[in-house]
Design a protein around this motif. Structure first.
Motif: not given
Length: 257
Positions: A92-107, A228-235
């Motif tokens: 799983l490839t994860v592009w994230e920003d520690f200030r991003c609320p959507a990233c926190q929601a995902f985590e 952006t969360v990539l699995f098998g090349g798809k977000n």
């Protein structure tokens, strides 16, 4: 059937209908919150390059210094921090920003599943750290937090500190993470992390240039926002039907294959 019984059944049906509507509304609000957070983390993407360029001379000299990748970083240009076994069949490839609320929601939603799968050796997660919100709203909290997380990687404590940062994420408009003292204080929540070496790494901005290089790779990749969360090349984060259970099933299938 008596009138009283009919009234009782009708009332029960009405209560059930009301409860179902409440559940639907709650689910709709939950999805709206995550989608809304995603939108916030997308805004201003085109302006990030200009903001970083404008601020480049104002930041610490280390941000313009040599690119120092954290210990164990892998992938192209050593821009990925891996969590999990190298031999895992699913990545799983994860592009994230520690200030991003959507990233926190995902985590928050996926963390237990990711921990379970990485601990079992079935999944490897590659984290790429970016500074999207710094460009959107100004400040340096994304950069400072990402550098601190890279410093934690040097100490072999990335995952724990990564989770602590999201558990203590400030409001998106509050640039709390720009304060190195705050980042060092949070390191106290991770056993064995708050050491002189970690403090020096944070204060010196040892990995600032590495974070900026990672952010440029994010832009070059044409990604629309974080996470952006990539699995098998798809977000998969863009898939509204995705759930932790569905992701777990995908990983299990990859391991069986």
């Amino acid at each position: 059937m008596s009138e009283k019984n009919r009234d009782g059944k009708r009332t029960a049906r009405e209560r059930l209908a009301v409860e179902r509507e409440k559940q639907k509304a709650a689910e709709k609000r939950r999805r709206a919150l995550i989608v809304g957070a995603s939108v916030v983390c997308v805004l201003g993407l085109a302006a990030v390059i200009g903001v970083i360029a404008a601020n480049s001379g104002k930041e610490k000299s280390s941000s313009a210094g040599p690119v120092v990748a954290p210990s164990g970083a892998q992938g192209k240009d050593s821009l990925a921090i891996p969590v999990g076994k190298d031999g895992a069949k699913a990545t799983l490839t994860v592009w994230e920003d520690f200030r991003c609320p959507a990233c926190q929601a995902f985590e928050t939603m996926y963390r237990p599943t990711l921990h379970e799968l990485t601990d079992a050796g079935k999944l490897r997660v590659e984290y790429h750290l970016v500074r999207l919100i710094d460009g959107n709203l100004g400040g340096t909290g994304s950069l400072r937090a990402a550098n601190a997380a890279a410093c934690a990687q040097d100490a072999g404590k990335f995952r724990d500190y990564h989770d602590v940062l999201y558990e203590n994420q400030p409001k998106e408009t509050d640039d709390t993470f720009a304060d190195n003292a705050k980042l060092i204080q949070l390191a106290g929540k991770v056993k064995g992390l708050d050491t002189p070496a970690f403090q020096k790494c944070v204060k010196d901005g040892t990995h600032d240039s590495w974070v900026n290089k990672s952010h440029k790779a994010f832009q070059a990749g044409g990604f629309s926002g974080t996470p952006t969360v990539l699995f098998g090349g798809k977000n998969i984060y863009a898939d509204q039907t995705m759930t932790p259970a569905k992701l777990k099933q995908m990983v299990e299938e990859a391991n069986r294959g």
